[in-house]
Design an enzyme around this catalytic site. Structure first.
Site, PDB file in Angstrom:
ATOM      1  CG  MET A  75     -86.529 122.717 -78.996  1.00  0.00           C
ATOM      2  SD  MET A  75     -85.402 123.149 -77.673  1.00  0.00           S
ATOM      3  CE  MET A  75     -85.007 121.553 -77.001  1.00  0.00           C
ATOM      4  CG  PHE A 104    -103.419 102.650-108.592  1.00  0.00           C
ATOM      5  CD1 PHE A 104    -103.871 103.915-108.226  1.00  0.00           C
ATOM      6  CD2 PHE A 104    -103.651 101.590-107.730  1.00  0.00           C
ATOM      7  CE1 PHE A 104    -104.549 104.112-107.027  1.00  0.00           C
ATOM      8  CE2 PHE A 104    -104.329 101.780-106.534  1.00  0.00           C
ATOM      9  CZ  PHE A 104    -104.772 103.045-106.183  1.00  0.00           C
ATOM     10  CD  GLN A 105    -102.112 102.554-103.900  1.00  0.00           C
ATOM     11  OE1 GLN A 105    -101.937 101.354-103.688  1.00  0.00           O
ATOM     12  NE2 GLN A 105    -102.798 103.329-103.075  1.00  0.00           N
ATOM     13  CD  GLU A 114     -98.979 103.147 -94.479  1.00  0.00           C
ATOM     14  OE1 GLU A 114     -99.262 104.296 -94.043  1.00  0.00           O
ATOM     15  OE2 GLU A 114     -99.714 102.530 -95.279  1.00  0.00           O
ATOM     16  CE  LYS A 161    -101.296  91.856-106.282  1.00  0.00           C
ATOM     17  NZ  LYS A 161    -102.589  92.545-106.371  1.00  0.00           N
TER      18      LYS A 161
HETATM   19  C1  FAD Z   1     -83.738 118.792 -79.699  1.00  0.00           C
HETATM   20  C2  FAD Z   1     -82.445 118.060 -79.763  1.00  0.00           C
HETATM   21  C3  FAD Z   1     -81.364 118.466 -78.997  1.00  0.00           C
HETATM   22  C4  FAD Z   1     -80.182 117.761 -78.981  1.00  0.00           C
HETATM   23  N1  FAD Z   1     -79.185 118.139 -78.123  1.00  0.00           N
HETATM   24  C5  FAD Z   1     -78.115 117.337 -77.950  1.00  0.00           C
HETATM   25  C6  FAD Z   1     -77.139 117.597 -76.922  1.00  0.00           C
HETATM   26  O1  FAD Z   1     -77.218 118.560 -76.177  1.00  0.00           O
HETATM   27  N2  FAD Z   1     -76.122 116.721 -76.779  1.00  0.00           N
HETATM   28  C7  FAD Z   1     -76.002 115.600 -77.564  1.00  0.00           C
HETATM   29  O2  FAD Z   1     -75.084 114.826 -77.346  1.00  0.00           O
HETATM   30  N3  FAD Z   1     -76.863 115.371 -78.562  1.00  0.00           N
HETATM   31  C8  FAD Z   1     -77.916 116.193 -78.755  1.00  0.00           C
HETATM   32  N4  FAD Z   1     -78.842 115.886 -79.738  1.00  0.00           N
HETATM   33  C9  FAD Z   1     -78.625 114.696 -80.579  1.00  0.00           C
HETATM   34  C10 FAD Z   1     -77.698 114.965 -81.749  1.00  0.00           C
HETATM   35  O3  FAD Z   1     -78.430 115.563 -82.773  1.00  0.00           O
HETATM   36  C11 FAD Z   1     -77.062 113.651 -82.263  1.00  0.00           C
HETATM   37  O4  FAD Z   1     -78.061 112.740 -82.585  1.00  0.00           O
HETATM   38  C12 FAD Z   1     -76.174 112.988 -81.246  1.00  0.00           C
HETATM   39  O5  FAD Z   1     -75.333 113.913 -80.612  1.00  0.00           O
HETATM   40  C13 FAD Z   1     -75.320 111.928 -81.921  1.00  0.00           C
HETATM   41  O6  FAD Z   1     -74.863 111.025 -80.982  1.00  0.00           O
HETATM   42  P1  FAD Z   1     -73.554 110.176 -81.179  1.00  0.00           P
HETATM   43  O7  FAD Z   1     -72.391 111.062 -81.448  1.00  0.00           O
HETATM   44  O8  FAD Z   1     -73.475 109.278 -80.015  1.00  0.00           O
HETATM   45  O9  FAD Z   1     -73.744 109.397 -82.546  1.00  0.00           O
HETATM   46  P2  FAD Z   1     -74.764 108.291 -83.057  1.00  0.00           P
HETATM   47  O10 FAD Z   1     -75.667 108.936 -84.034  1.00  0.00           O
HETATM   48  O11 FAD Z   1     -75.338 107.497 -81.984  1.00  0.00           O
HETATM   49  O12 FAD Z   1     -73.748 107.450 -83.937  1.00  0.00           O
HETATM   50  C14 FAD Z   1     -73.070 106.368 -83.448  1.00  0.00           C
HETATM   51  C15 FAD Z   1     -71.610 106.380 -83.848  1.00  0.00           C
HETATM   52  O13 FAD Z   1     -71.045 105.185 -83.348  1.00  0.00           O
HETATM   53  C16 FAD Z   1     -70.508 104.419 -84.399  1.00  0.00           C
HETATM   54  N5  FAD Z   1     -70.727 103.014 -84.100  1.00  0.00           N
HETATM   55  C17 FAD Z   1     -71.817 102.261 -84.336  1.00  0.00           C
HETATM   56  N6  FAD Z   1     -71.638 101.008 -83.906  1.00  0.00           N
HETATM   57  C18 FAD Z   1     -70.401 100.973 -83.365  1.00  0.00           C
HETATM   58  C19 FAD Z   1     -69.634  99.956 -82.730  1.00  0.00           C
HETATM   59  N7  FAD Z   1     -70.110  98.725 -82.574  1.00  0.00           N
HETATM   60  N8  FAD Z   1     -68.397 100.281 -82.304  1.00  0.00           N
HETATM   61  C20 FAD Z   1     -67.883 101.531 -82.469  1.00  0.00           C
HETATM   62  N9  FAD Z   1     -68.563 102.513 -83.053  1.00  0.00           N
HETATM   63  C21 FAD Z   1     -69.805 102.243 -83.486  1.00  0.00           C
HETATM   64  C22 FAD Z   1     -71.170 104.909 -85.648  1.00  0.00           C
HETATM   65  O14 FAD Z   1     -70.340 104.673 -86.757  1.00  0.00           O
HETATM   66  C23 FAD Z   1     -71.386 106.376 -85.347  1.00  0.00           C
HETATM   67  O15 FAD Z   1     -70.248 107.134 -85.664  1.00  0.00           O
HETATM   68  C24 FAD Z   1     -80.034 116.624 -79.800  1.00  0.00           C
HETATM   69  C25 FAD Z   1     -81.078 116.234 -80.615  1.00  0.00           C
HETATM   70  C26 FAD Z   1     -82.289 116.918 -80.595  1.00  0.00           C
HETATM   71  C27 FAD Z   1     -83.409 116.428 -81.444  1.00  0.00           C
HETATM   72  C1  TPP Z   2     -91.728 116.244 -87.509  1.00  0.00           C
HETATM   73  C2  TPP Z   2     -91.114 117.454 -86.916  1.00  0.00           C
HETATM   74  N1  TPP Z   2     -91.551 118.682 -87.228  1.00  0.00           N
HETATM   75  C3  TPP Z   2     -91.010 119.776 -86.666  1.00  0.00           C
HETATM   76  C4  TPP Z   2     -89.969 119.672 -85.778  1.00  0.00           C
HETATM   77  C5  TPP Z   2     -89.333 120.920 -85.150  1.00  0.00           C
HETATM   78  N2  TPP Z   2     -89.558 120.925 -83.707  1.00  0.00           N
HETATM   79  C6  TPP Z   2     -88.623 120.524 -82.830  1.00  0.00           C
HETATM   80  S1  TPP Z   2     -89.118 120.571 -81.248  1.00  0.00           S
HETATM   81  C7  TPP Z   2     -90.644 121.181 -81.673  1.00  0.00           C
HETATM   82  C8  TPP Z   2     -91.678 121.482 -80.642  1.00  0.00           C
HETATM   83  C9  TPP Z   2     -92.160 120.270 -79.942  1.00  0.00           C
HETATM   84  O1  TPP Z   2     -93.278 120.601 -79.166  1.00  0.00           O
HETATM   85  P1  TPP Z   2     -93.803 119.647 -78.026  1.00  0.00           P
HETATM   86  O2  TPP Z   2     -93.936 118.262 -78.549  1.00  0.00           O
HETATM   87  O3  TPP Z   2     -95.000 120.239 -77.405  1.00  0.00           O
HETATM   88  O4  TPP Z   2     -92.581 119.607 -77.016  1.00  0.00           O
HETATM   89  P2  TPP Z   2     -92.025 120.753 -76.024  1.00  0.00           P
HETATM   90  O5  TPP Z   2     -90.833 121.338 -76.692  1.00  0.00           O
HETATM   91  O6  TPP Z   2     -93.099 121.739 -75.809  1.00  0.00           O
HETATM   92  O7  TPP Z   2     -91.656 119.994 -74.798  1.00  0.00           O
HETATM   93  C10 TPP Z   2     -90.709 121.350 -83.063  1.00  0.00           C
HETATM   94  C11 TPP Z   2     -91.876 121.879 -83.773  1.00  0.00           C
HETATM   95  C12 TPP Z   2     -89.505 118.363 -85.503  1.00  0.00           C
HETATM   96  N3  TPP Z   2     -88.484 118.148 -84.679  1.00  0.00           N
HETATM   97  N4  TPP Z   2     -90.103 117.277 -86.045  1.00  0.00           N
END
Ligand code: FAD
Ligand code: TPP
Ligand code: MG
Lengths: 163, 565
Positions: B473, B105-106, B43, B155
């Site tokens: 990472m 159930f469920q 799912e 249901k």
């Molecule tokens: C491993 C990892 C590393 C990351 N590193 C980075 C990084 O280096 N840099 C980075 O930027 N992010 C990074 N992120 C992502 C970070 O966690 C956030 O998801 C991201 O920065 C949020 O983006 P955003 O501010 O554009 O907001 P979003 O989550 O995209 O939110 C959208 C915003 O826009 C508003 N909005 C929606 N519709 C409209 C509209 N029509 N008009 C005006 N406003 C609107 C919403 O209200 C909200 O405030 C990383 C994520 C991961 C998993």
């Molecule tokens: C469901 C879930 N569990 C754990 C994490 C924490 N986490 C972030 S990056 C990462 C490693 C990802 O490994 P891989 O897919 O091999 O990518 P790589 O960083 O090696 O490119 C983990 C465990 C997560 N983001 N999501």
């Protein structure tokens, strides 16, 4: 600072849990919370008192407004308002304590609403700090139970919170 | 009624998995052809497919899951959509209404479980309410700040032998929900005046520009002003990635020039971005000299983490359009001399680091090279979905997105396992487009069972597995903060991916040398009607740079394993 936030919301199942959930989910604090129907059966009014700086309270009102069931939100503490809370307090009352409690009760304009040979139950209505003051004024009297309704409030003058 | 309402809503595909509570609905699905059901293998994948459809098109995707375990399996996908503000409608089966509360159930309290991760949820109390609830659900999901909506359907609300009047409402009116349609003109005027006096401006835009379809307006305004533009991870593609004015992503793994420009800016125009902690680093050191204009459709995003000087609540598209008109009509012009020397400074930063990685003489591939090759082979025109980890950051940094809605990844929740089902959701709806899933050997294993779904529905996506044999990472953080104690970040006992995908009836390729990469990738994309899994061996010791120093300012970054700003 302490704020009294009044919320008008749809009288729908689950609406209350959304509000309460929001507070715990976002780490907002709740001092007291009351909710009851209004003159319009489809709406209920919820009052929550919370403590936080301006930024936190701004987030609280914004986040509350975002809930789909919420129709209107107002921070009553921003303007002139009246607030009241009901307290019922059960006290051990025997011997000379009975007169003593009665006196304190009169000073605070409380009512004794239930009496037994050894207890008094006092009802007091007022702002929360008045209720606090009453409790400390009771001094050595021994408190068996305190029930407070939580705060409800309303704006002074013409201002109303309605659709 | 459920199926009919979906049809009247114009839904073509729904993604789901059957179960006891939904048998009436599945029987109704069987007896019609307008709404096509896609059977996933878990799912979670159904929700990601629906979510990716929404990310690519802006319209709400639909998932259908049964009560109990079906519903809880969907929670990760709902939360993923919620944190990135993605419109989605998830219909969950529920036990018969008279059994609710009896630990039947469920039975799970799906309203309670989903509450913190939905924009709204409904429980159907009377069958005749179904059409109105479905219409409301789509309206809420797609309007304002979008988000997922759950409809919990006991249901007995779908009993086929009982008949009720059916009318699909054309419009929704809700007194408690009126999304904002325009910004405050006075604020917009004030903001525009400020833009025209800026000397060191940066336009910082996010997911809101993509969600709000405001790329054209953003591009036009930025070009008129000649201001540098940086995007968040969610905002990539909102402004053309190959444009000279684009200075890269900002934030934790943002480009050197973007983070430096933010730090030294005197004015920041933030559009549809929420000042996430992965962007701002320490908020008390954030952009010390900048005034901030913040346009966002959600007032709660404004001044949540960083105080805005000029808040503008409204849809990005409408507000930017109004700004364009104001700039056009204004006697005042941008301070070109100041902007010119600002660009000189930015170009110097660009040259100093420019986000380059180092290759050595060995034939061991750098992950960055793989993404650059993908960009080249697909002409920067593919839909690229990603999982979570280093490979995600490399994809964000090195693929040049020139169009919005093409970069599809889980930013806010960072859900490993998102990328592959997301690619499937896109491919299903854009059968002629190139769809690539950039993943890691860790992430892909979180939803690898969907190889089977791809076989059933002929979904020839291309999977690029950047195999660094580790949870890269996590390992990078352990290298940097835990003296390289690699606790549980290895993936020993990896499967032979080529054999595995072949067992599912797809094509597998193993690529170990850079010199083979281009040929293999071209071959993979040439196999238009086959799913190809490319298991690509990359340098297991590579780190993602730049990387902001924790609790520092925007400009405090590691640029390589040894250099710091
Ligand atoms: C491993 C990892 C590393 C990351 N590193 C980075 C990084 O280096 N840099 C980075 O930027 N992010 C990074 N992120 C992502 C970070 O966690 C956030 O998801 C991201 O920065 C949020 O983006 P955003 O501010 O554009 O907001 P979003 O989550 O995209 O939110 C959208 C915003 O826009 C508003 N909005 C929606 N519709 C409209 C509209 N029509 N008009 C005006 N406003 C609107 C919403 O209200 C909200 O405030 C990383 C994520 C991961 C998993
Ligand atoms: C469901 C879930 N569990 C754990 C994490 C924490 N986490 C972030 S990056 C990462 C490693 C990802 O490994 P891989 O897919 O091999 O990518 P790589 O960083 O090696 O490119 C983990 C465990 C997560 N983001 N999501
Ligand atoms: Mg890996």
């Amino acid at each position: 600072m302490r704020h009294i936030i009044s919320v008008l919301m749809e009288n729908e199942p689950g609406a209350l849990s959304r509000v309460v959930g929001l507070f715990s989910q976002r780490n907002f604090n709740i001092e007291s919370l009351t909710v009851a129907p209004t003159e319009d059966a489809t709406l209920s009014r919820l009052t929550v008192t919370t403590i936080g700086n301006d930024r936190v309270v701004e987030q609280i009102t914004k986040q509350l407004n975002k809930l789909i069931d919420v129709v209107k939100v107002v921070d009553l503490s921003e303007g002139e308002h009246v607030e009241r809370e009901v307290m019922m307090i059960k006290l051990k009352a025997s011997g000379q304590m009975r007169a003593e409690i009665k006196r304190t009760c009169d000073i605070f304009r409380g009512q004794i609403i239930d009496v037994t040979a050894t207890t008094y139950t006092v009802q007091l209505v007022g702002a929360s700090d008045k209720l606090d003051a009453f409790i400390s004024a009771l001094g050595s009297a021994s408190i068996m139970e305190v029930v407070r309704s939580g705060v409800c409030g309303i704006a002074r003058g013409e201002k109303v919170l309605s659709l | 009624m459920v199926v009919r309402a979906l049809r009247d809503e114009g839904v073509k595909y729904i993604y789901g998995y059957p179960g006891g509570s939904l048998l009436h609905v599945y029987d109704a699905l069987f007896q019609q052809e307008d709404v096509q059901h896609v059977l996933v293998r878990h799912e979670q994948a159904a929700t990601h497919m629906a979510d990716a459809y929404a990310r690519a098109t802006g319209k709400a995707g639909v998932a259908l899951v049964t009560s109990g375990p079906g519903a809880t399996n969907a929670v990760t996908g709902i939360a993923t959509a919620f944190t990135d503000s993605i419109p989605m409608v998830v219909i969950t089966g529920q036990v018969m209404s008279h059994l609710i509360g009896e630990d039947a159930f469920q039975e799970t309290d799906m309203l309670g479980i989903s509450r913190p991760v939905v924009k709204h949820n409904f429980s159907v109390q009377r069958p005749e309410d179904i059409p109105a609830i479905v219409r409301k659900a789509f309206h809420i999901a797609e309007s304002g700040r979008p988000g997922p909506v759950v409809i919990d359907v006991p249901k007995d609300m779908t009993t086929p032998t009982e008949r009720y009047p059916y009318e699909y409402p054309k419009q929704v009116k809700m007194r408690s929900y009126t999304p904002i349609t325009r910004g405050h003109s006075g604020q917009i005027k004030k903001a525009t005046d400020l833009l025209l006096t800026a000397k060191r401006p940066v336009i910082y835009t996010g997911g809101g520009v993509i969600l709000g379809g405001a790329s054209d307006e953003l591009t036009e305004l930025s070009r008129m002003l000649n201001f540098p533009v940086t995007n968040t991870l969610m905002g990539l593609g909102g402004f053309p990635g190959t444009d000279r004015q684009f200075i890269g992503m900002l934030g934790m793994h943002g480009s050197y020039e973007a983070n430096m420009a933010m730090h030294h800016a005197d004015l920041i125009l933030a559009v549809g971005a929420r000042f996430d902690d992965r962007v701002t680093n320490a908020t008390d050191k954030f952009c010390p000299t900048a005034k901030i204009i913040h346009i966002d459709i959600d007032p709660a995003s404004i001044s949540k983490t960083v105080q805005a000087d000029i808040p503008i609540v409204g849809p990005a598209k409408v507000v930017l359009e109004e700004m364009i008109q104001l700039v056009k009509g204004s006697k005042k012009q941008p301070d070109t001399a100041a902007i010119q020397s600002w660009w000189q400074q930015i170009d110097e930063w660009r040259q100093r680091h420019g986000g380059r990685f180092r290759t050595d003489d060995s034939d061991l591939m750098k992950p960055q090279q793989v993404i650059e090759m993908l960009s080249k082979v697909t002409n920067g025109d593919a839909f690229v979905t990603s999982d979570v980890g280093q490979h995600q950051m490399f994809a964000a940094q090195y693929y040049k997105f020139n169009k919005p809605n093409r970069w599809i990844n889980s930013g806010g929740l960072g859900t490993m396992g998102f990328g592959f089902p997301a690619a499937m959701g896109v491919k299903m709806n854009f059968p002629d487009a190139d769809v690539a899933c950039v993943t890691g050997e860790g992430s892909i294993q979180m939803n690898i069972q969907e190889l089977s779904t791809c076989k059933q529905y002929d979904l020839p996506v291309k999977i690029l597995c950047l195999n660094n044999q580790s949870l890269g990472m996590v390992r990078q953080w352990q290298d940097m903060n835990y003296e390289s104690r690699h606790s549980q970040s290895y993936m020993k006992s990896l499967p032979d991916f080529v054999k595995l995908v072949e067992a599912y009836g797809h094509v597998g390729m193993k690529v170990e040398k850079y010199s083979d990469l281009e040929g293999a990738m071209r071959e993979a994309f040439a196999l238009k009607d086959r799913l190809v899994f490319m298991d690509i061996a990359v340098d297991p010791f590579e780190h993602v740079y730049p990387m902001q120093v924790p609790r520092g300012a925007m400009r405090d970054m590691w640029l390589s394993k040894t250099e710091r700003t």
